[in-house]
Design a protein around this motif. Sequence first.
Motif, PDB file in Angstrom:
ATOM      1  N   SER A 112      -7.431   2.852  -3.060  1.00 57.58           N
ATOM      2  CA  SER A 112      -6.581   3.348  -1.981  1.00 57.58           C
ATOM      3  C   SER A 112      -6.028   4.740  -2.265  1.00 57.58           C
ATOM      4  O   SER A 112      -5.642   5.457  -1.343  1.00 57.58           O
ATOM      5  CB  SER A 112      -5.416   2.380  -1.728  1.00 57.58           C
ATOM      6  OG  SER A 112      -4.534   2.355  -2.835  1.00 57.58           O
ATOM      7  N   TRP A 113      -5.983   5.130  -3.538  1.00 54.13           N
ATOM      8  CA  TRP A 113      -5.428   6.435  -3.892  1.00 54.13           C
ATOM      9  C   TRP A 113      -6.238   7.587  -3.286  1.00 54.13           C
ATOM     10  O   TRP A 113      -5.672   8.630  -2.957  1.00 54.13           O
ATOM     11  CB  TRP A 113      -5.370   6.588  -5.405  1.00 54.13           C
ATOM     12  CG  TRP A 113      -4.188   5.908  -6.027  1.00 54.13           C
ATOM     13  CD1 TRP A 113      -3.217   5.191  -5.386  1.00 54.13           C
ATOM     14  CD2 TRP A 113      -3.854   5.883  -7.417  1.00 54.13           C
ATOM     15  NE1 TRP A 113      -2.291   4.727  -6.292  1.00 54.13           N
ATOM     16  CE2 TRP A 113      -2.656   5.125  -7.541  1.00 54.13           C
ATOM     17  CE3 TRP A 113      -4.444   6.413  -8.561  1.00 54.13           C
ATOM     18  CZ2 TRP A 113      -2.045   4.912  -8.770  1.00 54.13           C
ATOM     19  CZ3 TRP A 113      -3.836   6.188  -9.796  1.00 54.13           C
ATOM     20  CH2 TRP A 113      -2.651   5.447  -9.899  1.00 54.13           C
ATOM     21  N   GLU A 125       0.838  -1.208   0.000  1.00 49.64           N
ATOM     22  CA  GLU A 125       0.000   0.000   0.000  1.00 49.64           C
ATOM     23  C   GLU A 125       0.873   1.260   0.000  1.00 49.64           C
ATOM     24  O   GLU A 125       0.530   2.264  -0.629  1.00 49.64           O
ATOM     25  CB  GLU A 125      -0.926   0.003   1.221  1.00 49.64           C
ATOM     26  CG  GLU A 125      -2.042  -1.027   1.158  1.00 49.64           C
ATOM     27  CD  GLU A 125      -2.951  -0.833  -0.041  1.00 49.64           C
ATOM     28  OE1 GLU A 125      -3.394   0.314  -0.266  1.00 49.64           O
ATOM     29  OE2 GLU A 125      -3.202  -1.814  -0.763  1.00 49.64           O
ATOM     30  N   ASP A 138       0.460   2.064 -17.319  1.00 47.85           N
ATOM     31  CA  ASP A 138      -0.862   2.505 -16.864  1.00 47.85           C
ATOM     32  C   ASP A 138      -0.811   3.869 -16.179  1.00 47.85           C
ATOM     33  O   ASP A 138      -1.864   4.475 -15.924  1.00 47.85           O
ATOM     34  CB  ASP A 138      -1.471   1.473 -15.908  1.00 47.85           C
ATOM     35  CG  ASP A 138      -0.618   1.253 -14.668  1.00 47.85           C
ATOM     36  OD1 ASP A 138       0.612   1.094 -14.812  1.00 47.85           O
ATOM     37  OD2 ASP A 138      -1.176   1.246 -13.554  1.00 47.85           O
ATOM     38  N   LYS A 147      -9.920   4.671 -10.383  1.00 49.66           N
ATOM     39  CA  LYS A 147      -8.733   3.979 -10.908  1.00 49.66           C
ATOM     40  C   LYS A 147      -8.085   3.071  -9.863  1.00 49.66           C
ATOM     41  O   LYS A 147      -7.681   1.957 -10.162  1.00 49.66           O
ATOM     42  CB  LYS A 147      -7.717   5.002 -11.416  1.00 49.66           C
ATOM     43  CG  LYS A 147      -6.546   4.382 -12.182  1.00 49.66           C
ATOM     44  CD  LYS A 147      -5.722   5.426 -12.896  1.00 49.66           C
ATOM     45  CE  LYS A 147      -4.513   4.803 -13.597  1.00 49.66           C
ATOM     46  NZ  LYS A 147      -4.903   3.939 -14.732  1.00 49.66           N
ATOM     47  N   GLU A 148      -7.969   3.557  -8.628  1.00 57.50           N
ATOM     48  CA  GLU A 148      -7.351   2.770  -7.548  1.00 57.50           C
ATOM     49  C   GLU A 148      -7.940   3.250  -6.228  1.00 57.50           C
ATOM     50  O   GLU A 148      -7.702   4.384  -5.809  1.00 57.50           O
ATOM     51  CB  GLU A 148      -5.830   2.955  -7.563  1.00 57.50           C
ATOM     52  CG  GLU A 148      -5.100   2.377  -6.370  1.00 57.50           C
ATOM     53  CD  GLU A 148      -5.351   0.897  -6.182  1.00 57.50           C
ATOM     54  OE1 GLU A 148      -5.851   0.518  -5.098  1.00 57.50           O
ATOM     55  OE2 GLU A 148      -5.060   0.128  -7.118  1.00 57.50           O
ATOM     56  N   HIS A 201       3.170   5.216  -6.934  1.00 58.26           N
ATOM     57  CA  HIS A 201       2.499   5.145  -8.237  1.00 58.26           C
ATOM     58  C   HIS A 201       1.593   6.366  -8.431  1.00 58.26           C
ATOM     59  O   HIS A 201       1.567   6.955  -9.525  1.00 58.26           O
ATOM     60  CB  HIS A 201       1.662   3.872  -8.329  1.00 58.26           C
ATOM     61  CG  HIS A 201       2.476   2.626  -8.499  1.00 58.26           C
ATOM     62  ND1 HIS A 201       2.347   1.785  -9.572  1.00 58.26           N
ATOM     63  CD2 HIS A 201       3.452   2.080  -7.721  1.00 58.26           C
ATOM     64  CE1 HIS A 201       3.192   0.777  -9.467  1.00 58.26           C
ATOM     65  NE2 HIS A 201       3.870   0.931  -8.341  1.00 58.26           N
ATOM     66  N   LYS A 208       2.047   1.884  -3.448  1.00 57.59           N
ATOM     67  CA  LYS A 208       0.996   2.435  -4.314  1.00 57.59           C
ATOM     68  C   LYS A 208       0.978   3.966  -4.273  1.00 57.59           C
ATOM     69  O   LYS A 208       0.569   4.615  -5.242  1.00 57.59           O
ATOM     70  CB  LYS A 208      -0.374   1.894  -3.890  1.00 57.59           C
ATOM     71  CG  LYS A 208      -0.626   0.454  -4.312  1.00 57.59           C
ATOM     72  CD  LYS A 208      -2.019   0.018  -3.882  1.00 57.59           C
ATOM     73  CE  LYS A 208      -2.268  -1.440  -4.223  1.00 57.59           C
ATOM     74  NZ  LYS A 208      -3.613  -1.888  -3.774  1.00 57.59           N
TER      75      LYS A 208
END
Length: 301
Positions: free
Chosen positions: A170-171, A35, A105, A167-168, A41, A38
């Motif tokens: 946790s973002w 996490e 991505d 998209k994600e 990212h 991420k």
Amino acid sequence: MLGRRQIREKVIESLYSYHQNPIKFDVLEKNMFSEIDKIYHLYIYQLNFLVALKDLAERQIEIGKKKYIKSENDTNPNQKFITNKVLLKLEENDERLSFTSKHQDLKWDIYDELLVKTFQRMTAGKRYQDFMKEESSSFEEDQKFIGKLFLRYIAENEDFHEHLEEKEMSWADDFHISNSMIQKTIGFFKENEPSHTLIKMIKDEEDRNFARRLLKETLNHWEETEKKLETKLENWDLERISLLDKIILITAMSEIDYFPLTPARVIINEYIEISKVFSTDRSNIFINGILDKYTKDINRN
């Protein structure tokens, strides 16, 4: 990089996840660091958005040059935005380029609806237009402009925030961390110095060990610490405390107990701020009261 407060946040998120779905410690630890990765990212994704705005501006200039009937602006386009010195440093940054090449991505399509919409809002805004009218600018002025542009059109952009959630998942929770990292990145750039690297997620092995140990100590002593917490509650039953507030309190008490080199007041202040991110408006007052009482009762400075 993640500061200790953000590391504590990730520990709390991992403990919350554990209480929803108990798993082995090594898996939980691996998931926690995953996490954290991420966030990097997300950080690159947002930096790529800034670069994509520049790419889109260049694309608009090229379209103008190919028009059959050209305006003065098409013939002599204002290139101040695409030659912004900070944007150029971001565009040329080796680490951003390398990481993006391995994670396609994280690239933005120049025709992406959100990108185009943001570009249109940005170019119609007074700050952008005033910046473009200035005939010359210093590196510091370019830096200040990109910093404000980022805040207005990315950090405070609700459409961008919704896009991240899709998209994600946790973002959305880590958006505030990445935003802080990007502001620091913009501020760190120096005009006459290369910008080959970006901010690391975890500074060093000491911070990594802190995250690992805080997670482990809190879990290993959970029942013991929970009993200590219960003795500090006045006119409250343990069951009445929300799971998230209980996790914050038990993690804080574990750090107070098993990390003696960190001053108690520092620990308390950190978890008060964390409660403002995760809990209700009144939780930080409750958490402050319990932790303050706990440290005084055990004579912990």
